[in-house]
Design a protein around this motif. Sequence first.
Motif, mmCIF file in Angstrom:
data_model
loop_
_atom_site.group_PDB
_atom_site.id
_atom_site.type_symbol
_atom_site.label_atom_id
_atom_site.label_comp_id
_atom_site.label_asym_id
_atom_site.label_seq_id
_atom_site.Cartn_x
_atom_site.Cartn_y
_atom_site.Cartn_z
ATOM 1 N N SER A 109 72.242 54.529 64.716
ATOM 2 C CA SER A 109 72.618 55.766 65.392
ATOM 3 C C SER A 109 74.136 55.775 65.553
ATOM 4 O O SER A 109 74.749 54.732 65.766
ATOM 5 C CB SER A 109 71.947 55.851 66.776
ATOM 6 N N GLY A 110 74.706 56.949 65.435
ATOM 7 C CA GLY A 110 76.157 57.081 65.578
ATOM 8 C C GLY A 110 76.785 57.861 64.452
ATOM 9 O O GLY A 110 77.914 58.330 64.568
ATOM 10 N N GLY A 111 76.067 57.987 63.326
ATOM 11 C CA GLY A 111 76.565 58.766 62.210
ATOM 12 C C GLY A 111 77.832 58.188 61.605
ATOM 13 O O GLY A 111 78.266 57.075 61.938
ATOM 14 N N ALA A 112 78.435 58.961 60.708
ATOM 15 C CA ALA A 112 79.644 58.502 60.034
ATOM 16 C C ALA A 112 80.781 58.187 61.006
ATOM 17 O O ALA A 112 81.461 57.177 60.842
ATOM 18 C CB ALA A 112 80.083 59.533 58.996
ATOM 19 N N PRO A 113 81.016 59.027 62.042
ATOM 20 C CA PRO A 113 82.100 58.688 62.982
ATOM 21 C C PRO A 113 81.884 57.337 63.664
ATOM 22 O O PRO A 113 82.838 56.568 63.836
ATOM 23 C CB PRO A 113 82.068 59.844 63.991
ATOM 24 N N GLY A 114 80.637 57.051 64.040
ATOM 25 C CA GLY A 114 80.348 55.764 64.670
ATOM 26 C C GLY A 114 80.550 54.598 63.720
ATOM 27 O O GLY A 114 81.050 53.543 64.107
ATOM 28 N N ALA A 115 80.162 54.796 62.456
ATOM 29 C CA ALA A 115 80.362 53.739 61.467
ATOM 30 C C ALA A 115 81.842 53.487 61.243
ATOM 31 O O ALA A 115 82.295 52.337 61.182
ATOM 32 C CB ALA A 115 79.683 54.124 60.149
ATOM 33 N N GLU A 116 82.608 54.548 61.112
ATOM 34 C CA GLU A 116 84.048 54.408 60.879
ATOM 35 C C GLU A 116 84.733 53.695 62.035
ATOM 36 O O GLU A 116 85.666 52.915 61.832
ATOM 37 C CB GLU A 116 84.668 55.788 60.667
#
Length: 269
Positions: free
Chosen positions: A120-127
Motif C-alpha cells: 500500500s502506498g502507490g508509486a509516491p510511497g515507493a519513491e
Amino acid sequence: MTGIRTGFIGIGSQGAPMAYRMLARFPLTVWARRPDAAAEFAQKGAAVAGSVEELGAACDHVGLCVVNDTDVLDICGRLVPAMKPGSLLALHSTVLPQTADAVEGLCSRRGIAMVDAPVSGGAPGAEAGTMTVMCGGSRAAFEQARPVFESFAALIVLLGPAGAGQKAKIVNNALMAANMGLAQAALQAGEALGVDREALAALVKASSGRSFGFEVYARIAQPRAFEHGAKMLLKDTDLLAAILPGSPDTAMLEHAAKSFLLRATGAAN
C-alpha cells in the motif's frame, strides 16, 4: 550495495519505483515483456534478463508485481522451477488468497521461500520508501525478505500464513474504496445544501470525518479523473466479494465503494 541478488518482474507504475529503490541497495535484474520498459533500468545499472527463467536462475530474491491471478500463475509456472533452493519469491500482486496458496505450494516443493506481500502506498510511497507491506508466510521467510522490503517500505507486517497478506490488502482496499464512495456522497450532500465544495473539503480534511479516501476524492475534479485507480480498486472490491460472499460486512463495503467506482470507471449510467 549488499550481496543479495534481487530481481523484479512487473516494472509498471507501482512496480518500477519499488524496483528502483531495490536497485539503490542491491544488485538488480529485471525482466519485462516489452524491452523498452527495461531500458531505463539498464541505463541505471540493472541487468536485463532475456527470459523469466534467466531472471529466476540469477536471483536470491525475486519480487513479482503483475496485475492479475492469471499472469501470476503463468509467470510463476516458468519462474519458480528456475529458481535456486533457498531463494525467495515475494508476491506483491493483489490476487485471490488461493492464488497465493498455490504459489506457496509450488515454491515449497522446490525448497524456495515465499511471502505473499501486497503493498500500500502507490508509486509516491515507493519513491519515498514509505510503503506498507502486508505479509503472509512463515516467520523465517518473512525475516529473509525483510532486508529487501526495507528498501521501499516503512511498515512491514506479518499477518499470518501465506494468503493472509492478500486478505488484509483486499479488506484495506475495499475500505479505501468505500471511504471514497462516502466522500462522494458527503460532498454531494454539502453541495445540495448550498455549501461551497472546496471549503467543505478543507474543513473535513481537518476534522473528524477525514480519511485518506476522502482526501483522494476531494482533490479530483470529477470521478472519471480517477479511472485508472478506480479500475484497480474495483478489482479488489470484487475480490472481497469472492472470498467473503454473503457477508453483510462485504455488502456494506461493496455498496459504498461501487457507488463511486462504477461512476469513475464509466460503468454506471
